[in-house]
Write a protein that holds these residues in place. Structure first.
Motif, PDB file in Angstrom:
ATOM      1  N   ALA A   1       0.852  -1.238   0.005  1.00  0.00           N
ATOM      2  CA  ALA A   1       0.097   0.111   0.010  1.00  0.00           C
ATOM      3  C   ALA A   1       0.804   1.286   0.082  1.00  0.00           C
ATOM      4  CB  ALA A   1      -0.804  -0.013   1.223  1.00  0.00           C
ATOM      5  N   GLY A   2       0.820   1.958  -0.765  1.00  0.00           N
ATOM      6  CA  GLY A   2       1.445   3.335  -1.056  1.00  0.00           C
ATOM      7  C   GLY A   2       2.748   2.920  -1.813  1.00  0.00           C
ATOM      8  N   TYR A   3       3.085   1.815  -2.450  1.00  0.00           N
ATOM      9  CA  TYR A   3       4.297   1.458  -3.043  1.00  0.00           C
ATOM     10  C   TYR A   3       3.824   1.585  -4.718  1.00  0.00           C
ATOM     11  CZ  TYR A   3       8.108  -1.145  -4.701  1.00  0.00           C
ATOM     12  OH  TYR A   3       9.350  -1.624  -5.256  1.00  0.00           O
ATOM     13  N   TRP A   4       4.856   2.486  -5.140  1.00  0.00           N
ATOM     14  CA  TRP A   4       4.620   2.549  -6.760  1.00  0.00           C
ATOM     15  C   TRP A   4       5.487   1.679  -7.571  1.00  0.00           C
ATOM     16  CZ3 TRP A   4       1.201   3.571  -9.846  1.00  0.00           C
ATOM     17  CH2 TRP A   4       1.523   4.107 -11.202  1.00  0.00           C
ATOM     18  N   LEU A   5       5.028   0.697  -8.094  1.00  0.00           N
ATOM     19  CA  LEU A   5       5.862  -0.468  -8.713  1.00  0.00           C
ATOM     20  C   LEU A   5       6.977   0.120  -9.831  1.00  0.00           C
ATOM     21  CD1 LEU A   5       3.294  -3.253  -8.933  1.00  0.00           C
ATOM     22  CD2 LEU A   5       5.547  -3.342  -7.620  1.00  0.00           C
ATOM     23  N   ALA A   6       6.239   1.070 -10.288  1.00  0.00           N
ATOM     24  CA  ALA A   6       7.321   1.515 -11.580  1.00  0.00           C
ATOM     25  C   ALA A   6       8.516   2.460 -11.058  1.00  0.00           C
ATOM     26  CB  ALA A   6       6.376   2.628 -12.517  1.00  0.00           C
ATOM     27  N   GLY A   7       8.208   2.888  -9.964  1.00  0.00           N
ATOM     28  CA  GLY A   7       9.439   3.830  -9.533  1.00  0.00           C
ATOM     29  C   GLY A   7      10.032   3.277  -8.427  1.00  0.00           C
ATOM     30  N   GLY A   8       9.530   2.119  -7.645  1.00  0.00           N
ATOM     31  CA  GLY A   8      10.268   1.119  -6.910  1.00  0.00           C
ATOM     32  C   GLY A   8      10.578   2.128  -5.369  1.00  0.00           C
ATOM     33  N   GLN A   9       9.844   3.315  -5.120  1.00  0.00           N
ATOM     34  CA  GLN A   9       9.772   4.129  -4.135  1.00  0.00           C
ATOM     35  C   GLN A   9       8.868   3.711  -2.913  1.00  0.00           C
ATOM     36  OE1 GLN A   9       9.372   7.990  -5.358  1.00  0.00           O
ATOM     37  NE2 GLN A   9      11.293   7.976  -6.620  1.00  0.00           N
ATOM     38  N   THR A  10       9.310   3.565  -1.942  1.00  0.00           N
ATOM     39  CA  THR A  10       8.454   3.265  -0.409  1.00  0.00           C
ATOM     40  C   THR A  10       8.711   4.293   0.644  1.00  0.00           C
ATOM     41  OG1 THR A  10      10.212   1.654   0.281  1.00  0.00           O
ATOM     42  CG2 THR A  10       8.596   0.656  -1.079  1.00  0.00           C
ATOM     43  N   ALA A  11       7.994   4.311   1.350  1.00  0.00           N
ATOM     44  CA  ALA A  11       7.886   5.064   2.859  1.00  0.00           C
ATOM     45  C   ALA A  11       9.157   4.542   3.298  1.00  0.00           C
ATOM     46  CB  ALA A  11       6.558   5.201   3.437  1.00  0.00           C
ATOM     47  N   GLY A  12       9.342   3.122   3.382  1.00  0.00           N
ATOM     48  CA  GLY A  12      10.298   2.765   4.212  1.00  0.00           C
ATOM     49  C   GLY A  12      11.178   1.491   3.223  1.00  0.00           C
ATOM     50  N   SER A  13      12.484   1.149   3.648  1.00  0.00           N
ATOM     51  CA  SER A  13      13.019   0.029   2.860  1.00  0.00           C
ATOM     52  C   SER A  13      12.212  -1.137   2.714  1.00  0.00           C
ATOM     53  CB  SER A  13      14.455  -0.286   3.524  1.00  0.00           C
ATOM     54  OG  SER A  13      15.021   1.045   3.438  1.00  0.00           O
ATOM     55  N   PRO A  14      11.937  -1.974   1.589  1.00  0.00           N
ATOM     56  CA  PRO A  14      11.551  -3.027   1.388  1.00  0.00           C
ATOM     57  C   PRO A  14      12.273  -4.279   2.120  1.00  0.00           C
ATOM     58  CG  PRO A  14      12.394  -2.475  -0.672  1.00  0.00           C
ATOM     59  CD  PRO A  14      12.746  -1.404   0.112  1.00  0.00           C
ATOM     60  N   PRO A  15      11.803  -5.388   2.538  1.00  0.00           N
ATOM     61  CA  PRO A  15      12.369  -6.171   3.146  1.00  0.00           C
ATOM     62  C   PRO A  15      13.335  -6.831   2.368  1.00  0.00           C
ATOM     63  CG  PRO A  15       9.969  -7.146   2.712  1.00  0.00           C
ATOM     64  CD  PRO A  15      10.103  -5.587   2.583  1.00  0.00           C
ATOM     65  N   PRO A  16      14.364  -7.435   2.496  1.00  0.00           N
ATOM     66  CA  PRO A  16      15.242  -8.244   1.674  1.00  0.00           C
ATOM     67  C   PRO A  16      14.903  -9.561   1.306  1.00  0.00           C
ATOM     68  CG  PRO A  16      16.065  -8.572   4.308  1.00  0.00           C
ATOM     69  CD  PRO A  16      14.835  -7.417   4.143  1.00  0.00           C
ATOM     70  N   LEU A  17      15.399  -9.808   0.067  1.00  0.00           N
ATOM     71  CA  LEU A  17      14.853 -11.184  -0.358  1.00  0.00           C
ATOM     72  C   LEU A  17      16.067 -12.032   0.268  1.00  0.00           C
ATOM     73  CD1 LEU A  17      15.073 -10.250  -4.415  1.00  0.00           C
ATOM     74  CD2 LEU A  17      12.974 -10.506  -2.669  1.00  0.00           C
ATOM     75  N   ARG A  18      15.452 -13.262   0.498  1.00  0.00           N
ATOM     76  CA  ARG A  18      16.246 -14.440   1.089  1.00  0.00           C
ATOM     77  C   ARG A  18      16.210 -15.614   0.167  1.00  0.00           C
ATOM     78  NH1 ARG A  18      15.069 -11.754   5.785  1.00  0.00           N
ATOM     79  NH2 ARG A  18      16.766 -11.591   6.989  1.00  0.00           N
ATOM     80  N   PHE A  19      17.568 -16.255   0.181  1.00  0.00           N
ATOM     81  CA  PHE A  19      17.671 -17.286  -0.754  1.00  0.00           C
ATOM     82  C   PHE A  19      18.501 -18.349   0.255  1.00  0.00           C
ATOM     83  CE2 PHE A  19      17.935 -13.802  -3.304  1.00  0.00           C
ATOM     84  CZ  PHE A  19      17.177 -14.041  -4.671  1.00  0.00           C
ATOM     85  N   ALA A  20      18.242 -19.514   0.272  1.00  0.00           N
ATOM     86  CA  ALA A  20      18.528 -20.683   1.152  1.00  0.00           C
ATOM     87  C   ALA A  20      18.494 -22.225   0.500  1.00  0.00           C
ATOM     88  CB  ALA A  20      17.566 -20.746   2.458  1.00  0.00           C
ATOM     89  N   SER A  21      19.551 -22.872   1.184  1.00  0.00           N
ATOM     90  CA  SER A  21      19.597 -24.225   0.728  1.00  0.00           C
ATOM     91  C   SER A  21      19.463 -25.292   1.880  1.00  0.00           C
ATOM     92  CB  SER A  21      21.011 -24.465   0.016  1.00  0.00           C
ATOM     93  OG  SER A  21      21.893 -24.162   0.940  1.00  0.00           O
ATOM     94  N   ARG A  22      19.198 -26.334   1.538  1.00  0.00           N
ATOM     95  CA  ARG A  22      18.981 -27.220   2.705  1.00  0.00           C
ATOM     96  C   ARG A  22      20.225 -28.275   3.064  1.00  0.00           C
ATOM     97  NH1 ARG A  22      14.035 -27.354  -0.334  1.00  0.00           N
ATOM     98  NH2 ARG A  22      12.292 -26.845   0.916  1.00  0.00           N
ATOM     99  N   VAL A  23      20.283 -28.884   4.011  1.00  0.00           N
ATOM    100  CA  VAL A  23      21.501 -29.564   4.283  1.00  0.00           C
ATOM    101  C   VAL A  23      21.555 -30.602   3.278  1.00  0.00           C
ATOM    102  CG1 VAL A  23      22.096 -31.547   5.819  1.00  0.00           C
ATOM    103  CG2 VAL A  23      21.078 -29.629   6.853  1.00  0.00           C
ATOM    104  N   GLY A  24      23.129 -30.696   2.730  1.00  0.00           N
ATOM    105  CA  GLY A  24      23.225 -31.705   1.864  1.00  0.00           C
ATOM    106  C   GLY A  24      22.746 -31.058   0.199  1.00  0.00           C
TER     107      GLY A  24
END
Length: 331
Positions: free
Chosen positions: A112-135
């Motif tokens: 809400a309040g985020y303009w996708l085209a400009g990528g501007q937010t009132a606060g920083s967006p949460p980081p993306l996370r990438f993970a792998s499992r054991v083995g």
């Protein structure tokens, strides 16, 4: 969130979900939809990034995240980039389609309040996370096109907002093949050090009390608290352990370390070896006497057979691998 943005996110989620299975004709349709507006392109790119977040997928698998049904994606009429209604889609959604739908719904409040085209937010967006499992090793493409290879049981958080490319290696090890962008330095951080890519491929290993950098091509700037900044060139490694920084050379063609299923030990502390092998062991691995963790050894040992490797390494010090109730112990 208005209905137009909601619809855009839902379509982006469905396109992202089906991307790997799209036919040639469907890819043309997707291209037309992306060209219609910057909002479409931005929504699709964000959905692709979100759907590579294994933590989100695990949450849906466990039933921890609410899933709302997604309306069937309409097919496109010939010669048109606008969707036309279609009734041929199956009424039941698969697991990943449900995830896509849930992501679209989950974005309603944070965006809400985020303009996708400009990528501007009132606060920083949460980081993306990438993970792998054991083995399990996993390969990803980061939002800027750079390559990410995760070692087993590893996790990174990525902040690629305007003007910055920051990666936090939260656990394990990762290799980065960096796409050159002088306007946005590529930075990787662990609790022990910071690394800035100077056009390069390199790996970082985050251990409990140390971090290791290996440079495969190009150069990496290494920043350690209370020490002078240094530049590590190709075919060199640097180990940050407490207030000490050790350096040396290696041959990336014959000793790429974990990337080729091998643990290459050259005066490696036993504690470091146990942490690395534990990433491939279904059972936790411990050293019965923590004082033994500083003992060093050399040799090559298989990562994909951690139990056998632990037995061989333990034999060097007169230790046995014992299975106890909570873990495997070198004792």
């Amino acid at each position: 969130m208005d209905d137009t943005l909601t619809s855009t996110l839902e379509l982006a989620a469905d396109w992202a979900d089906r991307f790997a299975e799209l036919t040639t004709d469907e890819r043309r349709q997707l291209a037309l939809w992306l060209e219609e507006s910057p909002e479409n392109a931005a929504a699709f790119a964000r959905m692709r990034r979100l759907m590579s977040d294994t933590a989100l997928i695990d949450a849906f698998d466990k039933g921890d995240a609410p899933v709302q049904p997604l309306a069937p994606l309409p097919e496109l009429r010939a010669g048109s980039s606008r969707p036309a209604r279609a009734d041929r889609r199956k009424p039941m959604l698969g697991r990943r389609q449900a995830i896509a739908a849930g992501l679209a719904g989950a974005l309603a409040l944070p965006f809400a309040g985020y303009w996708l085209a400009g990528g501007q937010t009132a606060g920083s967006p949460p980081p993306l996370r990438f993970a792998s499992r054991v083995g399990e090793r996993r390969r990803f493409t980061l939002p800027d096109g750079s390559g990410l290879l995760l070692d087993a049981a590893s996790r990174v958080a990525v902040d690629f907002s305007e003007g910055r490319r920051h990666v936090l290696l939260e656990q394990g090890a990762a290799r980065f093949d960096v796409r050159h962008d002088p306007a946005r330095p590529f930075k990787v951080r662990t609790p022990h050090a910071g690394m800035v890519a100077l056009g390069t491929s390199f790996s970082v290993d985050h251990l409990a009390e140390a971090s290791e950098l290996r440079v495969f091509s190009g150069r990496v700037r290494l920043d350690v608290a209370d020490q002078e900044t240094r530049v590590v060139p190709a075919d060199r490694w640097a180990l940050v352990h407490g207030a000490t920084v050790s350096t040396g050379s290696f041959d990336p063609t014959t000793h790429p370390d974990w990337q080729s299923d091998w643990l290459d030990a050259d005066a490696m502390p036993l504690g470091f070896a146990v942490q690395r092998l534990a990433r491939y062991s279904a059972a936790p691995v411990r050293i019965a006497d923590p004082k033994l963790a500083s003992l060093t050894f050399s040799g090559r040992f298989r990562l994909d057979n951690p139990r056998q490797s632990l037995e061989l390494i333990g034999a060097l010090f007169g230790l046995r691998l014992e299975k106890r109730k909570d873990a495997l112990y070198l004792a």
